[in-house]
Design a protein around this motif. Structure first.
Motif, PDB file in Angstrom:
ATOM      1  N   LYS A 137     -12.717  -4.682  -1.168  1.00  0.00           N
ATOM      2  CA  LYS A 137     -13.844  -4.455  -1.950  1.00  0.00           C
ATOM      3  C   LYS A 137     -13.667  -5.884  -2.773  1.00  0.00           C
ATOM      4  CE  LYS A 137     -12.137  -1.164  -4.944  1.00  0.00           C
ATOM      5  NZ  LYS A 137     -11.430  -0.257  -4.904  1.00  0.00           N
ATOM      6  N   THR A 139     -18.035  -7.323   6.241  1.00  0.00           N
ATOM      7  CA  THR A 139     -17.462  -7.662   5.052  1.00  0.00           C
ATOM      8  C   THR A 139     -17.245  -8.683   4.442  1.00  0.00           C
ATOM      9  OG1 THR A 139     -17.942  -5.461   4.333  1.00  0.00           O
ATOM     10  CG2 THR A 139     -17.152  -6.733   2.894  1.00  0.00           C
ATOM     11  N   GLU A 193      -8.446  -2.361   2.401  1.00  0.00           N
ATOM     12  CA  GLU A 193      -9.758  -1.551   1.980  1.00  0.00           C
ATOM     13  C   GLU A 193      -9.666  -2.547   0.329  1.00  0.00           C
ATOM     14  OE1 GLU A 193     -10.518   2.495   1.261  1.00  0.00           O
ATOM     15  OE2 GLU A 193     -10.521   2.133   3.778  1.00  0.00           O
ATOM     16  N   TYR A 194      -8.906  -2.957  -0.003  1.00  0.00           N
ATOM     17  CA  TYR A 194      -8.359  -3.288  -1.666  1.00  0.00           C
ATOM     18  C   TYR A 194      -9.234  -5.005  -2.071  1.00  0.00           C
ATOM     19  CZ  TYR A 194      -7.868  -4.834  -6.299  1.00  0.00           C
ATOM     20  OH  TYR A 194      -8.029  -5.766  -7.209  1.00  0.00           O
TER      21      TYR A 194
END
Lengths: 108, 108
Positions: free
Chosen positions: B37, A101, B33-34
């Motif tokens: 994201k 990602t 994770e943030y």
DNA sequence: TTTTAACATTGCAATGTTACGATAAACATT
DNA sequence: AATGTTTATCGTAACATTGCAATGTTAAAA
């Protein structure tokens, strides 16, 4: 305080943190490496491989076991330990997803 | 005691342990994770995303930065953070190697 | 059955971590 | 200049981790 606020985070976040934490000590990394190197599960012999006293090694093995990173089965007098690659794979896949990602991001 | 005997282990073992340790807390996993994201490096806003006080978040960010997992650059008033995937990749490759070796073992 | 071998458990001292209030520093805005 | 916004640092209380000596536990060996 000193206590982690686990209930404020998701199950996945806590799971990843627990596994990573278990690998967050060089002695435990060394144990994993040794189990990998001997190319079979090893019965006994781990204590002699590490520069730590027997109770300390026993404690590290317990933590690796609690995190699901190794399995231990009683083999007569000794105990047979080996790596549980399923748990390692959870971490690997998780990181792979993040890396994938992030690499596609236009950033900094 | 409480102090880790780092000098008894290899550089690689200490490196892996240091990175893993930084990920051994759900708040730091949540930060990673943030950052993933939002799909770009984020300036500010991290504190509001976590159920922790600002000094606590600042401390977690510092540890992630020390471990090389994130990069931070000053952007006027705020600070711009993003994931350093190279460090995550060190862990991923390390685990991948172990998993590959272990899977081919006749064991237990 | 006594001894030996291999681990586990307990208890404790030293050190590290987590969390946050208070405060400071740096810059933007008014 | 005064004020607000954002992040860092300091200090400290509560708790966790690390390491080991001493002691249990369990099962093979003598």
């Amino acid at each position: 305080m000193g206590a982690t606020k686990t209930d404020h985070f998701t199950n996945k976040q806590n799971q990843i943190a627990t596994i990573a934490k278990a690998l967050g000590h060089p002695a435990r990394v060394a144990i994993i490496e040794y189990l990998m190197k001997v190319n079979t599960c090893i019965c006994g012999d781990i204590v002699n491989e590490l520069p730590l006293a027997q109770p300390t090694v026993s404690q590290h093995l317990k933590e690796l076991k609690n995190a699901g990173l190794i399995k231990g089965s009683i083999e007569g007098n000794a105990i047979c330990y080996c790596i549980d690659e399923k748990t390692l794979n959870i971490l690997k896949e998780y990181f792979a997803k993040i890396i994938l990602t992030v690499t596609n991001q236009k950033c900094c």
